[in-house]
Design a protein around this motif. Structure first.
Motif, PDB file in Angstrom:
ATOM      1  N   ARG A  32       0.804  -1.225   0.000  1.00 39.39           N
ATOM      2  CA  ARG A  32       0.000   0.000   0.000  1.00 39.39           C
ATOM      3  C   ARG A  32       0.837   1.275   0.000  1.00 39.39           C
ATOM      4  O   ARG A  32       0.374   2.316  -0.469  1.00 39.39           O
ATOM      5  CB  ARG A  32      -0.918   0.016   1.226  1.00 39.39           C
ATOM      6  CG  ARG A  32      -1.990  -1.040   1.182  1.00 39.39           C
ATOM      7  CD  ARG A  32      -2.777  -1.057   2.482  1.00 39.39           C
ATOM      8  NE  ARG A  32      -3.716  -2.168   2.497  1.00 39.39           N
ATOM      9  CZ  ARG A  32      -4.373  -2.545   3.568  1.00 39.39           C
ATOM     10  NH1 ARG A  32      -4.209  -1.898   4.713  1.00 39.39           N
ATOM     11  NH2 ARG A  32      -5.206  -3.562   3.506  1.00 39.39           N
ATOM     12  N   LEU A  33       2.045   1.228   0.525  1.00 39.56           N
ATOM     13  CA  LEU A  33       2.859   2.447   0.635  1.00 39.56           C
ATOM     14  C   LEU A  33       3.175   3.098  -0.713  1.00 39.56           C
ATOM     15  O   LEU A  33       3.002   4.317  -0.851  1.00 39.56           O
ATOM     16  CB  LEU A  33       4.146   2.160   1.413  1.00 39.56           C
ATOM     17  CG  LEU A  33       3.982   2.061   2.922  1.00 39.56           C
ATOM     18  CD1 LEU A  33       5.282   1.618   3.579  1.00 39.56           C
ATOM     19  CD2 LEU A  33       3.512   3.377   3.511  1.00 39.56           C
ATOM     20  N   PRO A  34       3.629   2.361  -1.734  1.00 47.06           N
ATOM     21  CA  PRO A  34       3.889   3.024  -3.026  1.00 47.06           C
ATOM     22  C   PRO A  34       2.627   3.630  -3.632  1.00 47.06           C
ATOM     23  O   PRO A  34       2.657   4.725  -4.189  1.00 47.06           O
ATOM     24  CB  PRO A  34       4.433   1.904  -3.911  1.00 47.06           C
ATOM     25  CG  PRO A  34       4.911   0.856  -2.976  1.00 47.06           C
ATOM     26  CD  PRO A  34       4.066   0.969  -1.751  1.00 47.06           C
ATOM     27  N   ARG A  35       1.507   2.930  -3.510  1.00 45.47           N
ATOM     28  CA  ARG A  35       0.237   3.457  -4.023  1.00 45.47           C
ATOM     29  C   ARG A  35      -0.127   4.762  -3.315  1.00 45.47           C
ATOM     30  O   ARG A  35      -0.550   5.736  -3.940  1.00 45.47           O
ATOM     31  CB  ARG A  35      -0.858   2.415  -3.799  1.00 45.47           C
ATOM     32  CG  ARG A  35      -2.242   2.894  -4.166  1.00 45.47           C
ATOM     33  CD  ARG A  35      -3.306   1.965  -3.674  1.00 45.47           C
ATOM     34  NE  ARG A  35      -3.355   1.989  -2.209  1.00 45.47           N
ATOM     35  CZ  ARG A  35      -3.994   1.118  -1.474  1.00 45.47           C
ATOM     36  NH1 ARG A  35      -4.636   0.117  -2.049  1.00 45.47           N
ATOM     37  NH2 ARG A  35      -4.001   1.202  -0.173  1.00 45.47           N
ATOM     38  N   THR A  36       0.081   4.790  -1.998  1.00 44.93           N
ATOM     39  CA  THR A  36      -0.237   5.979  -1.219  1.00 44.93           C
ATOM     40  C   THR A  36       0.684   7.134  -1.574  1.00 44.93           C
ATOM     41  O   THR A  36       0.254   8.288  -1.629  1.00 44.93           O
ATOM     42  CB  THR A  36      -0.141   5.649   0.285  1.00 44.93           C
ATOM     43  OG1 THR A  36      -1.065   4.584   0.569  1.00 44.93           O
ATOM     44  CG2 THR A  36      -0.477   6.835   1.143  1.00 44.93           C
ATOM     45  N   ALA A  37       1.941   6.838  -1.832  1.00 41.62           N
ATOM     46  CA  ALA A  37       2.889   7.901  -2.189  1.00 41.62           C
ATOM     47  C   ALA A  37       2.623   8.447  -3.587  1.00 41.62           C
ATOM     48  O   ALA A  37       2.794   9.647  -3.837  1.00 41.62           O
ATOM     49  CB  ALA A  37       4.319   7.366  -2.097  1.00 41.62           C
ATOM     50  N   LEU A  38       2.209   7.598  -4.507  1.00 40.17           N
ATOM     51  CA  LEU A  38       1.977   8.036  -5.886  1.00 40.17           C
ATOM     52  C   LEU A  38       0.631   8.716  -6.094  1.00 40.17           C
ATOM     53  O   LEU A  38       0.462   9.470  -7.057  1.00 40.17           O
ATOM     54  CB  LEU A  38       2.112   6.855  -6.841  1.00 40.17           C
ATOM     55  CG  LEU A  38       3.539   6.337  -7.037  1.00 40.17           C
ATOM     56  CD1 LEU A  38       3.532   5.097  -7.905  1.00 40.17           C
ATOM     57  CD2 LEU A  38       4.408   7.414  -7.645  1.00 40.17           C
TER      58      LEU A  38
END
Length: 178
Positions: free
Chosen positions: A58-64
């Motif tokens: 979930r972290l990359p999705r949240t950052a992008l």
């Protein structure tokens, strides 16, 4: 500090706080809710538990997400600025339907498959629709006015929608993929 600057600063601060809250919800809430202990372990680089692995995904999705949203906002502003029309958007100008028509035609007649192929054919269709709308809107006196661009875009959108339906209706094999 002038009142307008204070008001703008307050709005930015509120927006950043809301963005932070949304980011926390994006990481913690999903198909599987994740407790804070697993979030801490995932931030530390460990993904032994299911919750930690979920956070790592979930972290990359949240950052992008904010970057993608900002890019869409800038693209909308550019489109409205070029057209000198505050109502200009990809739907009204026929760009979305042009992209869809190219992708569906590629699937139906050229056996197009895969996300990367859909992406590039869709980009080509969007570009072709934008060029077509601008060319049609620029015809006649006064060049490309906001009204002529809007009318050309709407006509292009309707035509592309009709063409898209004409491609899909006889092909039951692709109707589920579109």
């Amino acid at each position: 500090m002038p009142a307008s600057l204070a008001s703008t600063s307050l709005k930015i601060a509120v927006a950043l706080v809301l963005l932070g809250i949304a980011a926390v919800f994006s990481v913690t809430i999903g198909t599987r809710s994740v407790p804070w202990t697993e979030i801490r372990t995932a931030l530390g680089g460990q993904t032994e538990t299911i919750g930690s692995a979920a956070v790592a995904v979930r972290l990359p999705r949240t950052a992008l997400a904010p970057l993608a949203g900002g890019a869409l906002g800038v693209a909308g502003d550019v489109m409205q600025g070029i057209n000198r029309n505050p109502l200009a958007d990809p739907w009204i100008l026929g760009i979305n339907r042009g992209a869809a028509l190219f992708v569906v035609t590629g699937i139906a007649f050229f056996d197009l498959s895969g996300p990367a192929a859909y992406l590039w054919v869709g980009v080509a269709g969007a570009g072709a629709a934008a060029i077509f709308v601008y060319t049609i809107g620029a015809l006649g006196r006064d060049g490309p006015t906001p009204l002529k661009l809007t009318l050309a875009g709407t006509a292009t959108s309707i035509t592309a929608s009709s063409s898209l339906i004409a491609v899909v209706l006889p092909r039951n094999d692709i109707a589920g993929n579109v």
